[in-house]
Design an enzyme around this catalytic site. Structure first.
Site, PDB file in Angstrom:
ATOM      1  N   CYS A  81       0.830  -1.201   0.000  1.00  0.00           N
ATOM      2  CA  CYS A  81       0.000   0.000   0.000  1.00  0.00           C
ATOM      3  C   CYS A  81       0.869   1.258   0.000  1.00  0.00           C
ATOM      4  O   CYS A  81       1.502   1.564  -0.995  1.00  0.00           O
ATOM      5  CB  CYS A  81      -0.984  -0.021   1.165  1.00  0.00           C
ATOM      6  SG  CYS A  81      -2.307   1.207   0.956  1.00  0.00           S
ATOM      7  N   HIS A 184      -3.826  -4.891   0.330  1.00  0.00           N
ATOM      8  CA  HIS A 184      -3.298  -5.362   1.615  1.00  0.00           C
ATOM      9  C   HIS A 184      -3.367  -6.881   1.666  1.00  0.00           C
ATOM     10  O   HIS A 184      -4.409  -7.431   2.021  1.00  0.00           O
ATOM     11  CB  HIS A 184      -4.121  -4.790   2.764  1.00  0.00           C
ATOM     12  CG  HIS A 184      -3.904  -3.326   2.966  1.00  0.00           C
ATOM     13  ND1 HIS A 184      -2.931  -2.832   3.783  1.00  0.00           N
ATOM     14  CD2 HIS A 184      -4.520  -2.249   2.420  1.00  0.00           C
ATOM     15  CE1 HIS A 184      -2.955  -1.510   3.756  1.00  0.00           C
ATOM     16  NE2 HIS A 184      -3.910  -1.126   2.927  1.00  0.00           N
ATOM     17  N   GLU A 186      -2.249  -8.798   3.868  1.00  0.00           N
ATOM     18  CA  GLU A 186      -2.511  -9.240   5.251  1.00  0.00           C
ATOM     19  C   GLU A 186      -3.979  -9.129   5.615  1.00  0.00           C
ATOM     20  O   GLU A 186      -4.396  -9.581   6.673  1.00  0.00           O
ATOM     21  CB  GLU A 186      -1.638  -8.455   6.240  1.00  0.00           C
ATOM     22  CG  GLU A 186      -1.976  -6.982   6.400  1.00  0.00           C
ATOM     23  CD  GLU A 186      -1.442  -6.110   5.273  1.00  0.00           C
ATOM     24  OE1 GLU A 186      -0.788  -6.650   4.353  1.00  0.00           O
ATOM     25  OE2 GLU A 186      -1.685  -4.891   5.310  1.00  0.00           O
TER      26      GLU A 186
END
Lengths: 217, 264
Positions: A81, A184, A186
């Site tokens: 990001c 993202h 994650e």
């Protein structure tokens, strides 16, 4: 010194990134210490927030130079990001802010009139195969949240792209030893965890995330 | 074989919501009666695997002595859940926002405190980015095409018009709005589509519809007629009436862009 270093420049939540690394079976060092960077075998720069703050934090912490040097040294790097956007030369977010300049090009805002942030799950179309995406389907879904996107000078750095309201932008950029995602991983469920696992395994077991010479076009 | 064409668009999000009190999930019916539906982290894990796109936790105890249970819940959720989640309820200050983000929340929603001190939105957006500041608006009908904002978990009426407040919140830096119809909430008769449409037309940030989901068609209506970018629901999922998968299948069949549920 830790093998996997996550750069903490004071811009929000790194816990989920650290957890994703742990999920892949590696123990990360989350640190604001520039001295940890040269010794890393896998460097991750995550981040949310604004470009100006990101760059200010990186410079104040003396992290900008070591990150650029690390990437130049050829070792594996993952940007996420804001950690991707910071690689470009310039960001137009809140003015004009000079970034790390690892990649030629700029960060620009989505056109006005569109719903921003571009927030939610969208597909990533891989423009070429990449080992970090091993086992991840073409056009798989990842979680995005951003209002600005990269416009690289050289399109060959675009590994994957995404479309939002007719605007196609780079979702994954990279070259040789570094890769960076606008989304993202994650926060992208199993596919995102797979991406972390691939990156870390390639980085730590092979010392390289570069596409093999045989698969390069 | 013709290759299946993938629609390259942002998908609409299905968001199970958990009302949490003292570390347990409860669901209010029109904000009054409470029923227990389990451990928040277990439920979060379950919904992640079931294909939820995002999760929302609203801490409805919000008494200051119970706050530590919220941070603990956020940390435990972050350890086990790899989709975004928003936490709200009782958020008073930038320090509250910071602690929730540091514990692992992706976004923090503010409600009463933002009405009482709107600068909180700017402070949160400046400190952590608009993308993690959700402004929750509890709205109640106040005449044709007009809605009033309520605070304190729906117990206190304000002078604010909901659509005007939505606009102001976005100008101040809200990255997303969570719009709950107090008239519809808990009744499972459908979202307030006029409210949703009025707000989604007024702002250019994503709008999450909340309050009133009882049938898959209600979610469809909110995402189409209501113009919402995401739908939040609680009872419809928690009590097993419908699954994420069945609702996603329903919406996909009707042409709504949806992230498919991946086989385990």
């Amino acid at each position: 010194m830790a093998d996997v270093v996550i750069v903490d420049y004071g811009a929000g939540n790194l816990r989920s990134v650290a957890r994703a690394v742990a999920h892949a079976g590696f123990e990360p060092l989350v640190t604001a210490e520039a001295s940890a960077i040269p010794a890393a075998r896998a460097l991750i720069v995550p981040g949310v927030g604004a470009a100006e703050d990101t760059m200010a934090h990186l410079r104040q912490g003396g992290l900008d130079g070591p990150i650029v040097d690390y990437i130049a040294s050829g070792r594996p790097f993952l940007g996420v990001c804001m950690g991707m956007q910071a690689l470009f030369e310039l960001s137009e977010e809140g003015g004009r802010h000079e970034c790390l300049g690892v990649l030629g090009g700029r960060i620009v805002r989505f056109p006005f009139g569109m719903t921003v942030p571009h927030m939610g799950w969208n597909t990533v179309h891989l423009e070429r195969p990449h080992p970090v995406f091993e086992g991840i389907a073409q056009d798989d879904y990842f979680y995005f949240v951003h209002s600005y996107h990269g416009v690289p000078e050289d399109h060959s750095v675009v590994i994957g792209s995404t479309e939002y309201w007719g605007v196609t932008f780079p979702a994954v950029v990279g070259r040789d030893n570094f890769i960076a995602t606008q989304f993202h991983p994650e926060k992208s469920g199993r596919s995102g965890l797979r991406l972390y696992a691939n990156f870390l395994r390639l980085a730590l077991e092979h010392g390289s995330i570069a596409p093999a010479a045989t698969t390069a076009s | 074989m013709p290759r299946k064409r993938v629609r390259r668009v942002l998908t609409k999000r299905i968001i199970p919501c958990f009302d949490v009190a003292d570390g347990r999930v409860v669901k209010g019916v029109s904000f009054v009666e409470l029923r227990d539906a389990g451990d928040p982290v277990e439920l979060a894990r379950k919904y992640d695997l079931a294909g939820a796109d995002e999760l929302v936790f609203l801490d409805i105890t919000a008494s200051s002595d119970a706050r530590t249970s919220v941070y603990d819940m956020i940390r435990r959720t972050c350890d086990q859940v790899f989709i975004p989640f928003t936490v709200g309820g009782g958020v008073r200050s930038v320090q509250d926002i910071r602690l929730m983000l540091e514990a692992g929340a992706e976004k923090v929603s503010v409600n009463t405190a933002a009405i009482e001190r709107p600068a909180l939105i700017e402070e949160g957006a400046k400190g952590f980015g608009s993308q993690c500041v959700v402004v929750a608006i509890d709205a109640k009908r106040a005449g044709e095409g007009r809605w009033r904002v309520y605070t304190h978990g729906g117990r206190r009426e304000t002078e604010r018009d909901a659509v005007e407040w939505a606009r102001e919140a976005v100008e101040r830096g809200a990255g997303e709005l969570l719009v709950t119809s107090m008239d519809s909430d808990g009744h499972q008769q459908g979202y307030d589509l006029k409210l949703l449409r009025a707000i989604s037309d007024a702002v250019d940030v994503p709008v999450i519809a909340s309050g009133g989901a009882g049938e898959p068609s209600h979610l469809y209506d909110a995402l189409t007629e209501g113009g919402a970018d995401a739908v939040l629901a609680a009872s419809i999922f928690h009590f097993g009436t419908h699954t994420i998968q069945s609702i996603k299948a329903y919406l996909t069949e009707r042409g709504v862009p949806i992230r498919p549920v991946m086989p385990a």
